[in-house]
Design a protein around this motif. Structure first.
Motif, PDB file in Angstrom:
ATOM      1  N   GLU A 469       9.759 -20.098  62.870  1.00  0.00           N
ATOM      2  CA  GLU A 469      10.853 -20.341  63.819  1.00  0.00           C
ATOM      3  C   GLU A 469      12.076 -19.487  63.490  1.00  0.00           C
ATOM      4  N   THR A 470      12.164 -19.042  62.222  1.00  0.00           N
ATOM      5  CA  THR A 470      13.307 -18.178  61.867  1.00  0.00           C
ATOM      6  C   THR A 470      12.934 -16.691  61.965  1.00  0.00           C
ATOM      7  N   GLY A 471      11.817 -16.414  62.642  1.00  0.00           N
ATOM      8  CA  GLY A 471      11.504 -15.018  62.948  1.00  0.00           C
ATOM      9  C   GLY A 471      10.526 -14.334  62.015  1.00  0.00           C
ATOM     10  N   MET A 472       9.993 -15.067  60.996  1.00  0.00           N
ATOM     11  CA  MET A 472       8.979 -14.434  60.109  1.00  0.00           C
ATOM     12  C   MET A 472       7.598 -14.647  60.738  1.00  0.00           C
ATOM     13  N   GLU A 473       7.259 -13.820  61.719  1.00  0.00           N
ATOM     14  CA  GLU A 473       6.028 -14.134  62.472  1.00  0.00           C
ATOM     15  C   GLU A 473       4.738 -13.840  61.706  1.00  0.00           C
ATOM     16  N   ASN A 474       4.834 -13.155  60.572  1.00  0.00           N
ATOM     17  CA  ASN A 474       3.636 -12.910  59.771  1.00  0.00           C
ATOM     18  C   ASN A 474       3.535 -13.855  58.579  1.00  0.00           C
ATOM     19  N   ALA A 475       4.351 -14.915  58.581  1.00  0.00           N
ATOM     20  CA  ALA A 475       4.370 -15.826  57.425  1.00  0.00           C
ATOM     21  C   ALA A 475       3.083 -16.637  57.367  1.00  0.00           C
ATOM     22  N   GLY A 476       2.442 -16.613  56.202  1.00  0.00           N
ATOM     23  CA  GLY A 476       1.241 -17.411  55.973  1.00  0.00           C
ATOM     24  C   GLY A 476       1.368 -18.109  54.633  1.00  0.00           C
ATOM     25  N   LEU A 477       0.354 -18.858  54.284  1.00  0.00           N
ATOM     26  CA  LEU A 477       0.431 -19.694  53.085  1.00  0.00           C
ATOM     27  C   LEU A 477      -0.038 -18.922  51.850  1.00  0.00           C
ATOM     28  N   LYS A 478       0.820 -18.842  50.853  1.00  0.00           N
ATOM     29  CA  LYS A 478       0.408 -18.256  49.564  1.00  0.00           C
ATOM     30  C   LYS A 478      -0.269 -19.374  48.786  1.00  0.00           C
ATOM     31  N   MET A 479      -1.561 -19.217  48.558  1.00  0.00           N
ATOM     32  CA  MET A 479      -2.367 -20.341  48.029  1.00  0.00           C
ATOM     33  C   MET A 479      -1.927 -20.806  46.642  1.00  0.00           C
ATOM     34  N   GLU A 480      -1.427 -19.869  45.839  1.00  0.00           N
ATOM     35  CA  GLU A 480      -1.110 -20.234  44.452  1.00  0.00           C
ATOM     36  C   GLU A 480       0.145 -21.104  44.381  1.00  0.00           C
ATOM     37  N   THR A 481       1.124 -20.830  45.262  1.00  0.00           N
ATOM     38  CA  THR A 481       2.420 -21.520  45.136  1.00  0.00           C
ATOM     39  C   THR A 481       2.720 -22.452  46.291  1.00  0.00           C
ATOM     40  N   GLY A 482       2.034 -22.247  47.435  1.00  0.00           N
ATOM     41  CA  GLY A 482       2.327 -23.080  48.593  1.00  0.00           C
ATOM     42  C   GLY A 482       3.520 -22.585  49.398  1.00  0.00           C
ATOM     43  N   GLU A 483       4.025 -21.383  49.054  1.00  0.00           N
ATOM     44  CA  GLU A 483       5.181 -20.847  49.789  1.00  0.00           C
ATOM     45  C   GLU A 483       4.707 -20.093  51.030  1.00  0.00           C
ATOM     46  N   ALA A 484       5.649 -19.973  51.999  1.00  0.00           N
ATOM     47  CA  ALA A 484       5.364 -19.166  53.186  1.00  0.00           C
ATOM     48  C   ALA A 484       5.816 -17.735  52.897  1.00  0.00           C
ATOM     49  N   VAL A 485       4.867 -16.805  52.861  1.00  0.00           N
ATOM     50  CA  VAL A 485       5.216 -15.402  52.560  1.00  0.00           C
ATOM     51  C   VAL A 485       4.601 -14.484  53.618  1.00  0.00           C
ATOM     52  N   ASP A 486       5.098 -13.253  53.695  1.00  0.00           N
ATOM     53  CA  ASP A 486       4.600 -12.271  54.661  1.00  0.00           C
ATOM     54  C   ASP A 486       3.174 -11.856  54.262  1.00  0.00           C
ATOM     55  N   MET A 487       2.228 -12.204  55.122  1.00  0.00           N
ATOM     56  CA  MET A 487       0.814 -11.962  54.804  1.00  0.00           C
ATOM     57  C   MET A 487       0.443 -10.480  54.849  1.00  0.00           C
ATOM     58  N   LEU A 488       1.141  -9.715  55.672  1.00  0.00           N
ATOM     59  CA  LEU A 488       0.833  -8.279  55.735  1.00  0.00           C
ATOM     60  C   LEU A 488       1.195  -7.607  54.412  1.00  0.00           C
ATOM     61  N   LYS A 489       2.348  -8.050  53.832  1.00  0.00           N
ATOM     62  CA  LYS A 489       2.752  -7.487  52.544  1.00  0.00           C
ATOM     63  C   LYS A 489       1.814  -7.946  51.433  1.00  0.00           C
ATOM     64  N   GLU A 490       1.298  -9.181  51.569  1.00  0.00           N
ATOM     65  CA  GLU A 490       0.366  -9.714  50.563  1.00  0.00           C
ATOM     66  C   GLU A 490      -1.013  -9.067  50.675  1.00  0.00           C
ATOM     67  N   GLY A 491      -1.243  -8.432  51.824  1.00  0.00           N
ATOM     68  CA  GLY A 491      -2.556  -7.797  52.028  1.00  0.00           C
ATOM     69  C   GLY A 491      -3.625  -8.771  52.472  1.00  0.00           C
ATOM     70  N   VAL A 492      -3.212  -9.934  53.011  1.00  0.00           N
ATOM     71  CA  VAL A 492      -4.194 -10.906  53.516  1.00  0.00           C
ATOM     72  C   VAL A 492      -4.297 -10.692  55.023  1.00  0.00           C
ATOM     73  N   VAL A 493      -5.314  -9.941  55.445  1.00  0.00           N
ATOM     74  CA  VAL A 493      -5.442  -9.553  56.853  1.00  0.00           C
ATOM     75  C   VAL A 493      -6.876  -9.758  57.343  1.00  0.00           C
ATOM     76  N   GLU A 494      -7.000 -10.015  58.648  1.00  0.00           N
ATOM     77  CA  GLU A 494      -8.315 -10.240  59.249  1.00  0.00           C
ATOM     78  C   GLU A 494      -8.406  -9.475  60.565  1.00  0.00           C
TER      79      GLU A 494
END
Length: 548
Positions: A469-494
């Motif tokens: 809602e604050t504009g991070m449209e690529n935010a996904g769940l980082k499994m290790e910490t439970g934080e919302a992080v940019d998935m494209l930067k994390e390299g988690v892509v499908e």
């Protein structure tokens, strides 16, 4: 099911048939579909758990691959079988996302249950679900990122995402590199990718890191004769779809031999014919021969004498792969063999892998068919590795074709849920409720990912929602910490196709199951359905509805 006619009951169904109608039929079907989704739900995501499946013969399969689990399960209920079909379709079309598709379908039906209880008609729910699915396709296209086929790094990340959690954790980077290289080798001129051109062989022994990619073909057969050369460099490969044997006559022919000399002459003639065949092969310049059919013992001797590395009874599919890898042509007659038909390979060699001898055809110039040999400590490890590798190969192939990908980690689902809720308010009417339910169903994916990673479902979902809602449209769940992080930067892509296919097939299956309001099951076997729960023997359990 009986009707009254002048006071006499008329039976329409055979005795022993069973009918479930109205809400009971819907409830039973939804419950079965939810049970299937529940069975695979815990396997979703990188932290998903595995299932151990034991069949009637005691064979064990350990996997967390959704489609494998559902295929191995002995499912009886017709609605549950439809859920298996979703997974199979997803597997055929994309190769990954099978669990996602089934879990989504289960959740769509669970949400529909609440709507049915509010007296909303199944047709209205179906219309709302279809409208939401259509809208989802548009939203996903907006989220998609274009990928260049030269971006190897991103391709590897796609393969790693597909393989994560499938028993290949320790060596997934090495396997991803192999998967990308293999798929890029077999891309056709028109840009299509046929994964069947990649041979995946599994061999127990060694460790996962001993797996290797062969730029060519590996045939699970040894050379025909011990006196043939064990390895041939600068190989000129003849591919023959014909037997190197004397043809037997089609008609029953009798040959009358009256003296030993005649017999000897007859045998000499056979020998001359076989020698002629081998001479033809030698004359073409071939020093390696793959034959799809049999080879006469005498011809084997001549081939060994000529120093030609020979393999016989090669599968047709392997012959096609050899032709693609070496650039040769499969010939159906020895008499037509020509230098131009031969394929080329830098090395053809017999090697021992584990306890078995295999033929390696490698160092091909531009192989349009390659092989991957997977190694692992036990049968179960290599089986699961193979499933992981196949998923990796398929998704890389899909991305090379579509060139579109979306972030993973539950990111697109959260975005879809938010945007579909906004879309629902513009629709109005009862359909609005169905679209809102569809949006709620989307959130089962991030919720399940969080739950399987041992995180709090609600906290994780709220973190994702607020990030989106604050504009991070690529935010996904980082499994290790439970934080919302940019998935494209994390390299988690499908690949985008994983999502579009999963949503479409889940919606279609949910709508189909919802629209069923009557289940009429015929009698099975001579005893009818007497063993059915609730005393369904004969017509007694029917409730004898009036037939109007």
């Amino acid at each position: 099911m009986a009707g009254q006619f002048g006071g006499t009951p008329i039976y329409i169904l055979r005795e022993g048939s069973q009918r479930t109608a109205g809400r009971d039929a819907q409830r039973s079907n939804i419950m079965a579909a939810k049970a299937v989704a529940g069975a695979v739900r815990t396997t979703l995501g990188p932290k998903g758990m595995d299932k151990m499946l034991v069949d009637t013969l005691g064979d064990v399969v350990i996997t967390n691959d959704g489609v494998t689990i559902l295929k191995e399960m002995d499912i009886e209920h017709p609605a549950a079988k439809m859920m298996v079909e979703i997974a199979k379709t997803q597997d055929q079309e994309v190769g990954d996302g099978t669990t996602t598709a089934v879990v989504l379908a289960g959740e769509l039906l669970k949400q529909a249950e609440g709507l049915l209880e509010q007296e909303i008609h199944p047709t209205v729910i179906a219309a709302g679900y279809r409208a939401a699915a259509e809208r989802s396709m548009e939203i996903l296209q907006g989220l998609a990122v274009t990928v260049s086929e030269d971006d190897e790094d991103l391709m590897r990340k796609i393969a790693i995402t597909a393989m994560t959690g499938k028993g290949s954790q320790s060596a997934r980077h090495e396997l991803a590199v192999m998967a990308v290289e293999a798929v890029r080798s077999v891309v056709d001129e028109d840009g299509t990718v046929d994964i069947d051109n990649i041979t995946v062989e599994k061999k127990v022994g060694g460790s996962i890191t001993d797996s290797l990619l062969v730029r060519g073909v590996v045939i699970d057969k040894e050379r025909l004769h011990p006196s043939m050369p064990k390895s041939v460099t600068d190989a000129r490969v003849a591919l023959l779809n014909a037997a190197v044997e004397i043809e037997k006559t089609e008609v029953d022919a009798k040959i009358q031999i009256t003296s030993p000399n005649q017999l000897q002459a007859f045998l000499d003639q056979e020998e001359t014919a076989l020698r002629g065949m081998v001479d033809k092969i030698v004359a073409s310049g071939a020093n390696v021969l793959f034959v799809q059919k049999g080879i006469d013992d005498l011809a084997q001797h001549f081939l060994a004498k000529a120093g030609i590395y020979t393999v016989r009874r090669v599968k047709k599919s392997d012959m096609d792969k050899l032709a693609r890898a070496t650039g040769g042509r499969v010939i159906t007659s020895i008499h037509d063999i020509d230098k131009a038909d031969l394929g080329r390979a830098g090395l053809v060699e017999e090697r021992k892998v584990s306890d078995e001898k295999m033929t390696f055809v490698e160092d091909c110039e531009n192989p349009k068919s390659v092989s991957i040999i997977l190694r692992g400590g036990t049968e179960h490890v290599v089986d699961e590795l193979r499933r992981a590798m196949e998923d990796g190969l398929r998704v890389v192939g899909v991305v090379l074709e579509d060139k579109l990908l979306v972030p993973g980690g539950g990111s697109p689902e959260v975005d879809l849920a938010i945007r579909l809720r906004a879309f629902a308010s513009t629709v109005g009417g009862r359909e609005q409720l169905a679209i809102e339910s569809f949006a709620d169903a989307m959130e089962i994916i991030p919720k399940t990912l969080a739950e399987n990673a041992g995180l709090d479902q609600i906290d994780s979902l709220m973190a994702l929602r607020s990030a989106h809602e604050t504009g991070m449209e690529n935010a996904g769940l980082k499994m290790e910490t439970g934080e919302a992080v940019d998935m494209l930067k994390e390299g988690v892509v499908e690949p985008i196709r994983v999502k579009t296919q999963a949503i479409n097939s889940a919606t279609e299956a949910a709508v189909m199951i919802l629209r069923i309001d009557d289940v009429i099951a015929s009698r099975s076997g001579p005893g009818g359905m007497g063993e059915m729960p609730g005393g369904m023997g004969g017509m007694g359990g029917m409730g004898a509805e009036d037939f109007e």
